[in-house]
Design an enzyme around this catalytic site. Structure first.
Site, PDB file in Angstrom:
ATOM      1  CB  CYS A 146       9.788  -3.741   8.991  1.00 32.80           C
ATOM      2  SG  CYS A 146      11.231  -4.607   9.660  1.00 32.80           S
TER       3      CYS A 146
ATOM      4  CG  HIS B 221       8.918  -3.753  13.411  1.00 33.45           C
ATOM      5  ND1 HIS B 221       8.646  -4.311  12.175  1.00 33.45           N
ATOM      6  CD2 HIS B 221       7.971  -2.789  13.611  1.00 33.45           C
ATOM      7  CE1 HIS B 221       7.577  -3.722  11.663  1.00 33.45           C
ATOM      8  NE2 HIS B 221       7.160  -2.792  12.499  1.00 33.45           N
TER       9      HIS B 221
ATOM     10  CG  ASN C  57       4.298  -0.432  12.790  1.00 32.41           C
ATOM     11  OD1 ASN C  57       5.189  -0.920  12.090  1.00 32.41           O
ATOM     12  ND2 ASN C  57       3.734  -1.116  13.771  1.00 32.41           N
TER      13      ASN C  57
END
Length: 373
Positions: A158, A297, A318
């Protein structure tokens, strides 16, 4: 439109339409009370979920995961039926994962044990901006500065995706050219302070890009969702473009006002706590929690706005593919009053600095005729 051409805007709008169409092919599984009334009904729901998401489970694994699926289905249905939050959940591809597996596979991959590189460009360049003078809403997607939603897969990368969103954005803003860049180069080659699929930090990745001659395109160095041998020199021979930055700056910690100052000018990399069930199964609306501030994240803020009910939000890109959330995005409540912002969104924000459109390429990139951005 300034440096961003109308062609870029049209291209980004077309890409968004195509992304929505692709998501509709894998639509959310609707749930009614009758779907949860009996074991038989739940098994039927599980089979429909597997078919919709093209999930194949062996007999023993299917029975092992069914209990988790039941729990998740009840959680989602109960949340939506109560209707006491401005966001909804759906039974997405994580439907038969427990939180431990989800955390190990898709979040929990920021390297909290590794210090981040200090900013190579001192200060906060947007500090003098008056918050009252900022536009009421910003959406860098509409300005042609955001590429399509990507999918990190089962790799704790991520941090690389968050970094790339911000670099793609500032490059488009400065040059008028929206180029999809390589997360895989960061995973394979940025190994001094980051650790591929085992995690990393966005600040360290910005410094890698600055110190190693830029970042190559995704087309030349495509994503594999696994760490491999760094072959950027070979990939560079096939890439007509490499994108440079001057370094990075950190947004003052825990300040949503300063985050707004930065986002009004460019996409910004942020860290959030994303391992909770509500975040995991988010579908639509302004997310108001539950979540804490155990940052696990990396994502990117690409805008902000106000919903019809008057609730302010951050638009967050995302890296779980376009079938998650609102075509791959989540709107996170802005100015919630929580210290550090909801889910910790304002705790560790940073962004790349790029003052010139075409700096002199470094020798490492001098491998044939290529365009330097």
């Amino acid at each position: 439109m300034g440096l961003l051409s109308k062609k870029l805007l049209v291209a980004s709008m077309v890409a968004a339409v195509l992304a929505v169409a692709a998501v509709e092919l894998c639509s959310a599984i609707p749930m009614e009370d009758k779907d949860l009334e009996s074991e038989e009904a739940l098994w039927d729901l599980y089979e429909r979920w597997q078919s919709a998401h093209r999930v194949r489970r062996h007999h023993a694994e299917k029975h092992r995961r069914f209990g988790t699926f039941k729990s998740n289905a009840h959680f989602i249905h109960s949340h939506n039926k109560r209707g006491d939050h401005p966001y909804r959940l759906h039974l997405n591809r994580f439907g038969d994962m427990d939180q431990a597996e989800f955390r190990a596979t898709f979040v929990g991959d920021l390297r909290r044990d590794t210090p981040s590189k200090p900013p190579s460009v001192p200060g906060f360049m947007y500090a003098a901006l008056n918050v009252s003078d900022l536009p009421p809403s910003v959406d860098w997607r509409q300005k042609g500065a955001v590429t399509g939603v990507k999918d990190q897969g089962k790799c704790g990368s991520c941090w690389a995706f968050s970094t790339v969103v911000s670099v793609e954005g500032i490059n488009a803003i400065r040059t008028g050219s929206l180029v999809s860049l390589s997360e895989q180069e960061l995973i394979d080659c940025d190994t001094a302070d980051n650790d591929g699929c085992q995690g990393g930090l966005m600040d360290n990745a910005f410094e890698y890009i600055k110190n190693n001659g830029g970042l190559i395109t995704e087309a030349a160095y495509p994503y594999r969702a696994a760490r491999g041998t760094c072959n950027v020199a070979r990939a560079a021979q096939n890439s007509p473009v490499v994108v440079h930055i001057d370094g990075h700056q950190d947004v003052p910690a825990n300040s949503e006002e300063d985050l707004a100052r930065a986002v009004a000018n460019q996409p910004v990399s942020v860290a959030v706590e994303a391992s909770g069930k509500a975040f995991m199964f988010y579908s639509e609306g302004v997310f108001t929690g539950e979540c804490g501030t155990e940052l696990d994240h990396g994502v990117a803020v690409v805008g902000y706005g106000v919903a019809e009910d008057g609730k302010a939000y951050w638009t967050v890109k995302n890296s779980w593919g376009p079938s998650w959330g609102e075509q791959g995005y989540i709107r996170v409540e802005k100015d919630s009053g929580a210290s550090g912002g909801l889910c910790g969104i304002a705790m560790e924000a940073s962004y790349p600095v790029k003052t010139y459109s075409k700096p002199k390429p470094t020798p490492r990139r001098a491998l044939g005729a290529r365009e330097s951005l």
